[in-house]
Design a protein around this motif. Structure first.
Motif, short mmCIF file in Angstrom:
data_model
loop_
_atom_site.label_atom_id
_atom_site.label_comp_id
_atom_site.label_asym_id
_atom_site.label_seq_id
_atom_site.Cartn_x
_atom_site.Cartn_y
_atom_site.Cartn_z
N GLY A 45 3.10 7.38 4.03
CA GLY A 45 2.25 6.20 4.21
C GLY A 45 2.82 5.23 5.23
O GLY A 45 2.10 4.69 6.08
N MET A 46 4.13 5.00 5.16
CA MET A 46 4.75 4.10 6.14
C MET A 46 4.66 4.67 7.56
O MET A 46 4.44 3.93 8.53
N ALA A 47 4.81 5.99 7.69
CA ALA A 47 4.72 6.61 9.02
C ALA A 47 3.31 6.47 9.59
O ALA A 47 3.13 6.23 10.79
N VAL A 48 2.30 6.61 8.72
CA VAL A 48 0.91 6.47 9.18
C VAL A 48 0.65 5.04 9.65
O VAL A 48 0.03 4.82 10.72
N MET A 92 11.40 10.15 11.68
CA MET A 92 11.82 11.32 10.91
C MET A 92 13.35 11.40 10.81
O MET A 92 13.90 11.86 9.80
N ILE A 93 14.05 10.96 11.89
CA ILE A 93 15.52 10.93 11.84
C ILE A 93 15.96 9.92 10.79
O ILE A 93 16.91 10.16 10.03
N PHE A 122 8.67 -1.28 12.19
CA PHE A 122 9.85 -0.42 12.02
C PHE A 122 10.91 -1.11 11.15
O PHE A 122 11.57 -0.45 10.33
N THR A 123 11.07 -2.42 11.32
CA THR A 123 12.02 -3.16 10.49
C THR A 123 11.61 -3.12 9.02
O THR A 123 12.46 -3.00 8.12
N ALA A 124 10.31 -3.21 8.76
CA ALA A 124 9.82 -3.13 7.38
C ALA A 124 10.17 -1.78 6.77
O ALA A 124 10.60 -1.69 5.62
N ILE A 125 9.99 -0.70 7.54
CA ILE A 125 10.31 0.64 7.04
C ILE A 125 11.81 0.78 6.81
O ILE A 125 12.26 1.33 5.79
N SER A 126 12.61 0.24 7.74
CA SER A 126 14.06 0.33 7.61
C SER A 126 14.55 -0.40 6.37
O SER A 126 15.50 0.05 5.69
N VAL A 162 0.82 -1.21 0.00
CA VAL A 162 0.00 0.00 0.00
C VAL A 162 0.86 1.27 0.00
O VAL A 162 0.65 2.18 -0.81
N ALA A 163 1.83 1.30 0.93
CA ALA A 163 2.62 2.53 1.06
C ALA A 163 3.73 2.61 0.02
O ALA A 163 4.11 3.71 -0.41
N GLY A 164 4.26 1.44 -0.37
CA GLY A 164 5.36 1.47 -1.33
C GLY A 164 6.56 2.19 -0.76
O GLY A 164 7.04 1.88 0.32
N GLU A 165 7.06 3.20 -1.52
CA GLU A 165 8.19 4.01 -1.06
C GLU A 165 7.74 5.31 -0.41
O GLU A 165 8.56 6.20 -0.16
#
Length: 890
Positions: free
Chosen positions: A90-93, A485-486, A125-129, A83-86
């Motif tokens: 979207g990932m933050a939400v 955000m960091i 968080f690991t998915a976002i990283s 859904v969020a992709g890059e």
């Protein structure tokens, strides 16, 4: 400090063995089954599951939630990529929503959802990283969705769970169900000791102050032990419901036994609290009691004690036999003989109670006015009436105690009998909302329309959203988004300084209240620094791949910290973070053993401590700035709810005994077997037990007005416990059925009815004032209504009607005591019947309720102060203007 028990040693060995096996897996060739960057998850699982590994049920419950959480989080990972992709937004939400949901669950039930509240956000968080690219190289052909990384992450968690499962099942397996019988036996022994002590005091064995003080101290210790056992039994029943066991009793049986035990102890606590009162001290030390009442009733008390002990011994014997896994041979003759023996004991106890009623202690007291005209009670007669109603309460409370003991015996013997069954409780693993959806619902009342239901639902959702657990979830979710955000803006710094480990620190550091954060902050700094420093020493001594040396370091470190984690909740966070800090440092160093650009051990230590300290400082500042939830505010709100429940508890007792509806069938519908009232009492006790941690957190919070007055609030809480016992004594005196119709008519007659209404109104008003003051922190108004004076007026009116009846003041057609003789002997004989004994006992309990209610006013004025009295005293105009706000504001 007490020596560790065998069970504590076994639990420590299991936790340490799982920790060592996890390190051995990492250093072995099996460690290549998963990617090196997911190895910390294996160690993480063995650490966080160790407190849940004390019993099989506790482990299964925690591990089941962990597996469900891993699968759910994996779906969230895939959903995030799809859904969020890059899209960073979207990932933050998605991260915000996941952290909010699981943090709210953690605040509601930290014991059960603590592990899940760490794993689900960490997964997201690991998915976002992995998308941002700071978590190592992509292992799925540079695709956006690194599915190999996801599979490796899932496998790492499952490997950790498999290690813990193997240890808990094969090494010293400990079933919660086996502990329940032991706990119940210990509780029954304490109940027996408390019963003997109470009956000893009632029979006159504590006539001196030294004996009395010694008896009170002994009973206080027994009550504390029993209440502590009840808390342990509650938790153990919940653990046992998660197990597959082979036992005599089911979870429903154990729950019924616990409720029966609580019913017995509630009555005994009301007797114990009554014996601690000043009026009881005067009674037990009076010459009438020592020389006349005690000798005439001593044989009955001893007979009652012997019978109750016999019943409790049989209960204990049955529980002892239920500890065995062997099938108990069914001997019908022995069972019949045992049942007959217990029935004889019950009949003897009932006969002892009849003897009490025949002793008629009113004959030893000066309660009757001999003058032709009754002008009022003398001080001696007031004291005699107080002694009479107090002795009457002791008698009726003991009678209720005998009935409760018989119910406990029936619960023990009539549950499962001699049969062993396999116990499997699938409902334990079904989410509560699913059970609610499929449970039968009460029909919606016809007068409730759809718009009203929608408004009610919206109000409920609004209250849930603004509740303290939801606020905590919002704060932690906002903090994690700020941290991300960091990651978005400083990717190279984030990767070089290993900021990823700080995410877990923030999840643990930010607590539901500011007091918790204050208490845990120095502990967390020490723990993370200590763990990383020990790991640095190990890596420096044995190298990054020194398997034997580092595993040995892990074993040495694990002994003290696993022991503290398992046996002292105060050091739980300290031990958890120390072990995590040590393992993360070792694993990251091992994973980068062949990386020439990886910094030296001392630089890694410096960076790790700096990042962790920064994360902790960020957590503290964030907690202070964004909607700080103060423990003292939560404490006062919880105490407000308890005062409100006190009013509900009292009202239910009055409605079920005195202010009875005309339709007698309605009473049975509203209060089936009095369970509604008892459930209200148990709910109040649970809320009182939840105040203790809030007191500890409130004591360390910053406060501009000065240090939080812990001693003053503790005095109010102590009086709340006493008040519960006083109101429970009122329930015991009222019994399970309404007062006799003639008695209710008598209570509504003339001045007596007016004073009774005045007393009930006074109690309600005081309850409302105390609850409002606790919620608003306003000063108390001057000249509070006095419940004790209202009760004394009620007793005066009660005796006045009896004296007027004796002296033929009322015409026969309006005499409320038409069924009572006019002579002294006839009046005393009538007062000695059960329906009038209940009323006298009810009056004794109402006096103690009034005294404790007035004491709240004194204690709360000491906390919040008092408005100046501008009516009765010479006013200070400046204070008067400032103090009159309570008259004009809600």
């Amino acid at each position: 400090m007490a020596m560790p028990t065998v069970r504590q040693g076994q639990d420590l060995f299991k936790a340490l063995l799982a920790y060592i096996l996890a390190f051995s897996f990492m250093f072995s060739t099996w460690g290549t089954w998963v990617q090196a960057r997911t190895l910390p998850n294996v160690i993480l699982v063995t650490i966080v599951l160790s407190p849940g590994g004390k019993t099989i049920g506790n482990f299964l419950d925690t591990s089941f939630l962990l597996v469900a959480c891993v699968l759910f989080s994996a779906a969230i990972w895939a959903f995030t990529q799809a859904v969020a992709g890059e899209s960073y937004t979207g990932m933050a939400v998605i991260l915000f929503v996941v952290v909010y949901v699981f943090s709210t669950l953690r605040a509601i039930n930290p014991a059960r959802f603590f592990v899940a509240s760490l794993v689900a956000p960490l997964f997201t968080f690991t998915a976002i990283s992995s998308v941002v690219g700071v978590n190592g190289p992509n292992t799925t052909n540079k695709q956006l969705f690194d599915s190999n990384f996801l599979i490796s992450t899932i496998n790492s968690y499952l490997i950790g769970i498999a290690i813990c499962l193997t240890i808990n099942v094969l090494v010293f397996p400990d079933f919660a169900a086996t502990h329940l019988n032991v706990l119940f036996i210990s509780t029954v022994k304490s109940i027996s000791s408390l019963l003997i002590s109470i009956i000893g005091a009632l029979s006159g064995s504590e006539s001196t102050k030294e004996l009395y003080d010694s008896g009170v101290t002994h009973r206080n210790g027994l009550v504390a032990t029993i209440q502590r056992n009840f808390g342990i039994i509650d938790a153990t029943i919940n653990q046992a419901s998660a197990e597959v066991s082979y036992s005599h009793y089911s979870i429903k049986d154990y729950t019924r036994l616990l409720k029966a035990c609580k019913g017995v102890v509630a009555i005994m606590c009301s007797l114990h609290t009554s014996l601690k009162s000043e009026s009881s001290q005067r009674l037990l030390s009076s010459r009438e009691f020592i020389d006349q009442i005690a000798p005439s009733t001593k044989d009955s008390w001893l007979n009652l004690e012997s019978c109750c002990k016999q019943v409790l011994e049989e209960i204990e014997a049955k529980l002892e036999s239920a500890k065995s896994k062997a099938k108990i041979s069914s001997n019908m003759d022995a069972e019949a003989a045992l049942l007959e023996k217990v029935m004889d004991a019950s009949r003897n106890a009932t006969e002892a109670m009849r003897l009490f009623e025949r002793h008629r202690p009113n004959e030893f007291l000066n309660i009757f006015s001999e003058s032709a005209e009754f002008t009022g009670l003398t001080e001696e007669q007031k004291e005699s009436w107080d002694k009479l109603i107090l002795v009457t309460f002791h008698t009726l409370a003991t009678k209720e105690l005998v009935n409760s003991l018989n119910q406990l015996h029936s619960a023990v013997y009539c549950s499962t009998g001699n049969n062993l069954h396999i116990r499997l409780h699938l409902k334990h693993y079904v989410p509560g909302f699913v059970l609610y959806l499929f449970s039968p619902k009460a029909p919606t009342p016809k007068h409730v329309v759809a718009p009203e239901m929608k408004v009610t639902m919206l109000v409920t959702l609004k209250n849930l959203f603004l509740s303290p657990p939801s606020i905590f979830g919002l704060k932690l979710a906002t903090a994690t988004v700020c941290f991300v955000m960091i990651l978005y803006s400083q990717q190279s710094v984030f990767q070089q300084w290993s900021f990823g480990g700080a995410f877990m620190t923030i999840l643990v550091a930010i607590s539901p209240s500011l007091g918790q954060t204050y208490m845990s902050l120095p502990v967390q700094i020490v723990a993370t620094t200590l763990g990383a420093s020990i790991a640095y020493a190990g890596v420096s001594a044995f190298g990054r791949d020194g398997a034997y040396g580092l595993t040995g370091f892990a074993a040495i470190l694990g002994v003290p910290f696993f022991y503290l984690m398992l046996n002292n909740f105060t050091f739980f966070i300290l031990s958890l973070l120390t072990l995590l800090s040590f393992s993360n440092y070792v694993i990251i160093s091992f994973a980068n053993r062949n990386n020439p650009r990886f910094p030296s051990p001392d630089v890694s230590l410096y960076r790790g401590v700096a990042v962790t300290s920064s994360a902790l400082a960020f957590s503290l500042i964030f907690t202070l700035v964004l909607y700080p939830t103060l423990s003292r505010h939560v404490l006062r709100h919880r105490m407000f709810e308890i005062f409100r429940d006190f009013s509900i508890y009292y009202r239910k007792i009055i409605v079920s005994t005195v202010n009875v509806p005309e339709d007698s069938n309605a009473i049975i519908t509203i209060h089936p077997e009095d369970n509604d009232i008892k459930d209200t009492r148990d709910n109040i006790l649970l809320k009182l037990a939840s105040l203790e941690p809030l007191m500890a957190f409130a004591a360390v919070e910053p406060r501009l007005a000065g240090k939080f007055p812990v001693a003053k609030y503790r005095a109010v809480i102590t009086n709340m416990y006493t008040f519960v016992d006083r109101v429970e004594a009122l329930r015991v005196s009222g019994g399970d059925a309404p007062f006799d119709a003639n008695v209710r008519k008598f209570l509504n007659f003339g001045v007596l009815g007016e004073t009774r209404i005045e007393m009930q109104q006074t109690i309600r008003i005081l309850g409302y004032i105390y609850a409002s003051v606790m919620l608003t922190k306003q000063r108390l108004p001057p000249s509070l209504p006095n419940a004790s004076k209202a009760r004394d007026k009620l007793l005066q009116a009660f005796v006045l009607i009896i004296m007027n009846h004796v002296h033929h003041v009322y015409p026969p057609e309006t005499d409320p005591l038409a069924d009572m003789p006019f002579d002294k002997e006839g009046v005393l004989a009538t007062l000695n019947t059960e329906k009038w004994l209940r009323l006298l006992s009810f009056s004794a309990s109402a006096r103690e309720v009034s005294n404790e209610l007035d004491r709240f006013g004194v204690l709360m004025k000491d906390i919040f102060g008092e408005f100046p009295d501008v009516v009765e005293r010479k006013p200070n105009l400046e204070d008067a203007e400032r103090g009159s706000a309570w008259l004009t504001t809600a």
